[in-house]
Motif scaffolding. Structure first.
Motif, mmCIF file in Angstrom:
data_model
loop_
_atom_site.group_PDB
_atom_site.id
_atom_site.type_symbol
_atom_site.label_atom_id
_atom_site.label_comp_id
_atom_site.label_asym_id
_atom_site.label_seq_id
_atom_site.Cartn_x
_atom_site.Cartn_y
_atom_site.Cartn_z
ATOM 1 N N GLN A 1 63.273 69.433 61.522
ATOM 2 C CA GLN A 1 62.989 68.009 61.455
ATOM 3 C C GLN A 1 61.476 67.789 61.383
ATOM 4 O O GLN A 1 60.702 68.538 61.975
ATOM 5 N N ALA A 2 61.078 66.751 60.648
ATOM 6 C CA ALA A 2 59.674 66.363 60.576
ATOM 7 C C ALA A 2 59.616 64.853 60.410
ATOM 8 O O ALA A 2 60.414 64.269 59.668
ATOM 9 N N GLY A 3 58.671 64.218 61.127
ATOM 10 C CA GLY A 3 58.607 62.767 61.014
ATOM 11 C C GLY A 3 57.422 62.164 61.738
ATOM 12 O O GLY A 3 56.514 62.866 62.212
ATOM 13 N N LEU A 4 57.434 60.839 61.833
ATOM 14 C CA LEU A 4 56.406 60.061 62.505
ATOM 15 C C LEU A 4 56.949 59.553 63.829
ATOM 16 O O LEU A 4 58.165 59.379 63.984
ATOM 17 N N ASP A 5 56.047 59.300 64.769
ATOM 18 C CA ASP A 5 56.506 58.712 66.019
ATOM 19 C C ASP A 5 55.469 57.757 66.586
ATOM 20 O O ASP A 5 54.272 57.848 66.285
ATOM 21 N N MET A 6 55.959 56.825 67.380
ATOM 22 C CA MET A 6 55.116 55.881 68.102
ATOM 23 C C MET A 6 55.394 56.051 69.586
ATOM 24 O O MET A 6 56.552 56.149 70.000
ATOM 25 N N PHE B 1 52.556 62.621 64.782
ATOM 26 C CA PHE B 1 53.537 63.383 64.017
ATOM 27 C C PHE B 1 54.394 64.219 64.963
ATOM 28 O O PHE B 1 53.961 64.581 66.061
ATOM 29 N N ALA B 2 55.595 64.538 64.522
ATOM 30 C CA ALA B 2 56.494 65.366 65.321
ATOM 31 C C ALA B 2 57.217 66.359 64.427
ATOM 32 O O ALA B 2 57.599 66.027 63.293
ATOM 33 N N PHE B 3 57.396 67.568 64.941
ATOM 34 C CA PHE B 3 58.119 68.626 64.228
ATOM 35 C C PHE B 3 59.118 69.258 65.197
ATOM 36 O O PHE B 3 58.833 69.416 66.388
ATOM 37 N N ALA B 4 60.291 69.606 64.687
ATOM 38 C CA ALA B 4 61.333 70.138 65.568
ATOM 39 C C ALA B 4 62.178 71.161 64.832
ATOM 40 O O ALA B 4 62.279 71.158 63.598
ATOM 41 N N ALA B 5 62.797 72.035 65.619
ATOM 42 C CA ALA B 5 63.779 72.987 65.108
ATOM 43 C C ALA B 5 64.925 73.020 66.111
ATOM 44 O O ALA B 5 64.715 72.918 67.325
ATOM 45 N N GLY B 6 66.149 73.125 65.599
ATOM 46 C CA GLY B 6 67.295 73.126 66.495
ATOM 47 C C GLY B 6 68.476 73.853 65.912
ATOM 48 O O GLY B 6 68.465 74.282 64.754
ATOM 49 N N LYS B 7 69.507 73.997 66.743
ATOM 50 C CA LYS B 7 70.735 74.663 66.325
ATOM 51 C C LYS B 7 71.935 73.975 66.968
ATOM 52 O O LYS B 7 71.909 73.644 68.164
ATOM 53 N N TRP B 8 72.977 73.760 66.182
ATOM 54 C CA TRP B 8 74.246 73.277 66.698
ATOM 55 C C TRP B 8 75.104 74.484 67.065
ATOM 56 O O TRP B 8 75.448 75.293 66.216
ATOM 57 N N PHE B 9 75.426 74.590 68.348
ATOM 58 C CA PHE B 9 76.281 75.682 68.819
ATOM 59 C C PHE B 9 77.756 75.346 68.643
ATOM 60 O O PHE B 9 78.607 76.239 68.578
ATOM 61 N N SER B 10 78.050 74.071 68.566
ATOM 62 C CA SER B 10 79.386 73.559 68.292
ATOM 63 C C SER B 10 79.188 72.179 67.684
ATOM 64 O O SER B 10 78.060 71.657 67.679
ATOM 65 N N PRO B 11 80.244 71.544 67.177
ATOM 66 C CA PRO B 11 80.061 70.187 66.640
ATOM 67 C C PRO B 11 79.598 69.177 67.688
ATOM 68 O O PRO B 11 79.136 68.105 67.335
ATOM 69 N N GLU B 12 79.727 69.546 68.968
ATOM 70 C CA GLU B 12 79.374 68.616 70.037
ATOM 71 C C GLU B 12 77.997 68.848 70.640
ATOM 72 O O GLU B 12 77.366 67.896 71.109
ATOM 73 N N ILE B 13 77.502 70.079 70.666
ATOM 74 C CA ILE B 13 76.305 70.408 71.443
ATOM 75 C C ILE B 13 75.251 71.125 70.599
ATOM 76 O O ILE B 13 75.560 72.061 69.859
ATOM 77 N N SER B 14 74.003 70.684 70.752
ATOM 78 C CA SER B 14 72.874 71.316 70.072
ATOM 79 C C SER B 14 71.690 71.412 71.025
ATOM 80 O O SER B 14 71.543 70.602 71.941
ATOM 81 N N LEU B 15 70.841 72.403 70.799
ATOM 82 C CA LEU B 15 69.538 72.488 71.455
ATOM 83 C C LEU B 15 68.460 72.246 70.404
ATOM 84 O O LEU B 15 68.533 72.785 69.296
ATOM 85 N N ARG B 16 67.473 71.424 70.767
ATOM 86 C CA ARG B 16 66.376 71.120 69.835
ATOM 87 C C ARG B 16 65.048 71.247 70.556
ATOM 88 O O ARG B 16 64.846 70.676 71.627
#
Length: 239
Positions: free
Chosen positions: A44-49, A71-86
Motif C-alpha cells: 500500500q502507498a498513499g497520503l495521510d493527514m 506519506f505512508a507505505f505499508a506491506a501486509g498479508k492475509w492469512f485467511s479471508p478474515e485476518i491480516s497483519l499489516r
C-alpha cells in the motif's frame, strides 16, 4: 470526536450484521483452503493527514494548530479471508509542500519550520486487520468493497526532539477493488502515546476521560495485490 469515532465503529458493525442473510449458502459448503506463507501479500502507498491532540489542549483548536500531512507505505498479508497483519511506516511534516505555517502543537513548541527542517516525525506500527464482511457474510471473491476494523501498536518518533514513544490505537477502514490486482483503501484511527513525543508542549496525562496525548490519522491510497493469488483465496472445489 472520540465518541463519534466509536459510534461510527458500532454503526458499521450493526450494518454488516443486518445484512448477514445475504451470505451465500453455497460458499458455506465450499470452504476456503488455507494459503501458503508466500500467498496473499499486498503493498500500500498513499497520503495521510494527522490531527495531533496533546494533553491539556482543546481538540477544537486542532485546525490548524495540530494538523500535519505526509506519506505512508505499508506491506501486509492475509492469512485467511478474515485476518491480516499489516506493517506501516508514515512520515509526517517532513515535506515543504505540506507545510502548515500555523502548526503549534508539534515540538519544538511553535517552531514548525525547525521541526520540518529536522525531518518532522515518523511512526511505525503493526495493524491486526479483521475483515467484517468476510466474518459476518462469508468470503466472496467477487465482492469489491470490504469493511475492516483493527487494533494497532508501534512507536512514534519526533525527529526534532530525537525522542520516541510507544503508541497503541484502534481504527476502521475499507478497500474497494478496481481490478484483479489494484484496490483503493481508506482508513482512520485514533492513537495514544506518552508525552515524550510532544516535549514541553504537553504534560503526562494519559487517562482518556481527562484527555490524552494522542492523535487521529486519516489515510487514502492504493493497494497492489502480489503473486499469483491476486489477493484471492482458493476454495476446496477448485482442486
Amino acid at each position: 470526536m472520540k465518541k463519534i469515532f466509536l459510534t461510527s465503529l458500532l454503526t458499521i458493525f450493526v450494518f454488516c450484521a443486518s445484512n448477514a442473510q445475504e451470505a451465500d449458502g453455497k460458499a458455506v459448503n465450499d470452504p476456503v483452503v488455507t494459503n501458503s506463507f508466500w500467498s496473499n501479500w499486498y503493498l500500500q502507498a498513499g497520503l495521510d493527514m494527522t490531527l495531533l491532540n496533546p494533553y491539556g489542549h482543546d481538540f477544537s483548536q486542532v485546525f490548524p494548530k495540530g494538523k500535519t500531512f505526509g506519506f505512508a507505505f505499508a506491506a501486509g498479508k492475509w492469512f485467511s479471508p478474515e485476518i491480516s497483519l499489516r506493517g506501516r511506516l508514515k512520515w509526517e511534516n517532513g515535506f515543504p509542500l505540506f507545510e502548515n505555517g500555523h502548526l503549534e502543537w508539534l515540538a519544538p513548541a511553535g517552531a514548525n519550520g525547525k521541526n520540518m527542517d529536522d525531518g518532522g516525525f515518523v511512526a511505525a506500527y503493526v495493524d491486526v486487520l479483521l475483515n467484517l464482511h468476510n466474518v459476518i457474510l462469508g468470503y466472496d471473491d467477487s465482492r469489491k468493497w470490504n469493511m475492516l476494523v483493527f487494533p494497532r501498536a508501534g512507536f512514534i518518533s519526533n525527529l526534532s526532539l530525537k525522542s520516541s514513544s510507544p503508541m497503541v490505537g484502534v481504527g476502521i477502514g475499507s478497500t474497494y477493488r478496481l481490478n484483479e490486482r489494484l484496490s483503493l483503501y481508506a482508513d482512520v484511527a485514533y492513537q495514544v502515546m506518552t508525552s515524550e513525543f510532544f516535549g514541553d508542549v504537553a504534560g503526562t496525562g494519559m487517562t482518556v476521560a481527562a484527555g490524552s496525548n494522542g492523535y487521529f490519522d486519516f489515510h487514502i491510497g492504493v493497494q497492489w495485490d502480489l503473486g499469483k493469488s491476486k489477493g484471492k483465496f482458493k476454495r476446496l472445489s477448485s482442486y
